[in-house]
Scaffold this active site. Sequence first.
Site, mmCIF file in Angstrom:
data_model
loop_
_atom_site.group_PDB
_atom_site.id
_atom_site.type_symbol
_atom_site.label_atom_id
_atom_site.label_comp_id
_atom_site.label_asym_id
_atom_site.label_seq_id
_atom_site.Cartn_x
_atom_site.Cartn_y
_atom_site.Cartn_z
ATOM 1 N N HIS A 129 1.288 -1.237 -0.085
ATOM 2 C CA HIS A 129 -0.073 -0.141 0.021
ATOM 3 C C HIS A 129 0.759 1.068 0.104
ATOM 4 O O HIS A 129 0.558 2.433 -0.548
ATOM 5 C CB HIS A 129 -1.068 -0.307 1.530
ATOM 6 C CG HIS A 129 -1.536 1.100 1.045
ATOM 7 N ND1 HIS A 129 -3.121 1.252 0.213
ATOM 8 C CD2 HIS A 129 -1.785 2.577 2.404
ATOM 9 C CE1 HIS A 129 -4.026 2.280 0.969
ATOM 10 N NE2 HIS A 129 -3.187 3.170 1.876
ATOM 11 N N HIS A 151 -10.476 3.031 -0.721
ATOM 12 C CA HIS A 151 -10.375 2.721 1.052
ATOM 13 C C HIS A 151 -11.384 0.859 0.804
ATOM 14 O O HIS A 151 -12.199 0.904 1.415
ATOM 15 C CB HIS A 151 -10.958 3.759 1.605
ATOM 16 C CG HIS A 151 -10.379 3.471 3.159
ATOM 17 N ND1 HIS A 151 -10.822 4.444 3.834
ATOM 18 C CD2 HIS A 151 -9.099 3.853 3.321
ATOM 19 C CE1 HIS A 151 -9.779 4.403 4.993
ATOM 20 N NE2 HIS A 151 -8.108 4.068 4.134
#
Lengths: 733, 193
Positions: free
Chosen positions: A45, A91
Amino acid sequence: MATITPDILAAHNVTADEYSKILSILGREPNLTELGIFSVMWSEHCSYKSSRVHLKKLPTRSKYVLLGPGENAGIIDIGDGLGVAFKIESHNHPSFIEPFQGAATGVGGILRDIFTMGARPIAVLDSLRFGPLDDPQTGARNRRIVEGVVSGISHYGNCFGVPTVGGECVFDKSYAGNPLVNVFALGVIEKEKIFLGQAHGVGNPVIYVGAKTGRDGIHGATMASDEFTEESKQKRPNVQMGDPFLEKLLLEACLEVMETGAVVGIQDMGAAGLTCSTCEMGSRAGTGIEIDLALVPQRETGMTPYEIMLSESQERMLLVAIKGREQEVFDVFEKWGLDAAEIGIVTDTGMLVVKNHGEIVAHIPNRELADEAPLYNRPYTKPARKAPMDAPAFTSADLKADLIRLLSSGDMCSKKWIYEQYDYMVRTNTLYGPGGDAAVVRIKGTDTSVAISLDGNGRYCSLDPREGAKLGVAEACRNISTVGAQPMAATNNLNFGNPQKPEIMAQLVEAIEGMADACLHFETPITGGNVSLYNETLGEGIHPTPVMGIVGVLKTGKPMPIEFQSAGKTVLLLGGFRDQQDLTRFGSTQYANVIVGGPWGLPPALDMDYEKRVHSAIRKIVTEGLSESAHDLSDGGLAVALAESSFGGIGARITLPASERPEVQLFHEAPSRILVSTAKAQEVRAIADEFQVEIVEIGTTEAGKLVIADRIDASIEELRQPWSTSLEMLLHA
Amino acid sequence: MLWHRDAAIPNDIDAVILPGGFSYGDYLRCGAIAKFSPIIGAVKEFAAKGGIVIGICNGFQILTECHLLPGALVRNTNLQYICKPVALRVETTNTPFTNQATKGQIVTFPIAHGEGRYTADPETLDQLEAEDRVVFRYVDNPNGSLRDIAGICNKERNVLGMMPHPERATDPLMGSADGLTVFRSIVTAFAAK
């Protein structure tokens, strides 16, 4: 000191190779806090370790790009001394585990990325993907996720006071165990007042501002870099909690403190929290940072250094101020009722030194930590695909019934139930809100507006990621052009499965390469974005889903509607019917998917030169005020576009050339096509000729009815009613 | 712009607008915290002296919380936030906010709220109607407000509270300029003084 065991490494998703790299950087064994710091910074990420090699292929520059990838958001020049900062971010994982807070903090995170640059956010859009609402196995959960995500976005965006002006919402089985929540935000900034996340000036104070640090979100970035398993549901404490009003105060305080001239650099604490903001700010400036965790405002007692460094508590920022001017910073934050605490200083050592009550708990070189993450050129083969190539036999029994089914399907029905929960007009700049081809938001005090479109097509990409990605760029640019704007730049969100599987990695590589080709062709460089990998549940990957956010610029004025405006006007199909003989290329359409039970074959064929000429033509038609309406053809092809254009009450009577496959003629999704209604057909034709694109007169507008040759004859209400109520019925079945 | 921590309203202020938004986050009950902010005392004094006060959306919620207006705003019947343009009927022109409208005129203002359902006991509602204090009604009630009430004024008619946003309907580019009527009415009321 705790000894690092293989179990501890596994719990941190750190491989043996990565661990030996850590050992060689430190020249010793890390302690647990240091390992935690490395694990989040080197997570997929935060580090893009599997994608960076390929992301370099994307075009990132043009004369309009003021700031490309690498900072918190990209910025382009829109004239009048102004720029717009924008970015999209995912998200996905948090939104599956805790839909409301997951989506809410997704909005919060991207907004901070925008205002940390010094830009005031003026628009948010969302690209959402869920499992089917009527699926017998997963439907109930999918419905709950949709309701949670939508109310989370609504809660955060509305309270913060930024309009949510558009987006997309798609349903497919492949997202049932892994929904996608991609949030785009855009802000306006004075070109001369761009702030960067850099910790310059040895001796300058490092100041922590905003919310207090708690235990929420620890290892969020690591979680976002992992596949879902049954245990994932127990990761709920990894999801952060949002406080949108605090973020609103933080926005105002940050913009105000930037005006004082006392701020050197500023960065939000997003993924990997305090860890990421300290080492990135230091690394970018080539400096070191020394902080003491005892000075960090905390909302829980007994937090360990590990927890404080890895917390992803929301609504926090880190700034570096000019030494001696700290009080100016404190005064602003006091006015807004926010914490501000000096927690350390900038040093010349290049080291991230973390102390706790004076005792060193981590000692890591900034640059190696932030920029020397492992880089993987992961092996790739041919993209995974499951669908057959050949078309099954199919014939429509009732074209009107087919059209109604398509209009009531999750992907194509009205998204009013969603967007009416969003304040899409706060700040009174929204000229075209949700429901159009592109959202249009004016920049007050100028003659300029920006047009924004989010587009992605996972089904196309599942059949051919390269072509699917190009089609996504083409469609977003077409949407922008259809409202009369010039596409300027792009941001991308790459949602894919596990890159350690060569056939998934191949999807990522091909999609990036296709996107690179298209962005170069349509002159929309990528100024930043996000990569979300490991979107898999129980080993099953999502459709490869690159989402494009394209930003265009136009002169402020009355926006071009998609609906027909008055009866008796000529209806023209700009771009023409295109070649539709190849049934293989029909297999990716909504018709094939919803009615026939596809998909199969390949996405529609795209001729990028032709597509670009269509954009130029429609832009000229719209900006010269020659059309009364304009709507691009996408999902559901010509028939669906005609129906959508009719929902204002004015329909049309359409004549079509004879066709052996009327389903294909009505529902093919060949790109490069736009429906135009006009009282000035001659002038419109002349523009099509000028750009050497086909234009076909297909009928005349007419009040109350949509008649398509001898194939469909419907009152507008017959079509509109199922379209407008379907989503709510699917949700509350 | 007056700051919430201020305790006084400067003398040269003609009218006070409590705008929409989410005061203090409205995590408790909308306006429930705002009523304790220092400026509210000054607003009450200002209103008591006959000053013009409008509360729009969150501002209306605050005015009911601090009892400048009767009743309360509770969650919409569908339990969701609703943002859309709605048609309103002007019910009285006997206010400084609607003197430029005509009685029965239909205007389109956006709404944007989660807690906009106007509620009061029947006696209060009867009284509001008897005293001609219902200023706006929804044509097609979006939130379940009792008797379709969208906006009311106080007995002295100098304080207006309304959930719809007239300030969002002041530019044809935004879809409607009907909201200008409210602001022109205020100007007219001052000109007549």
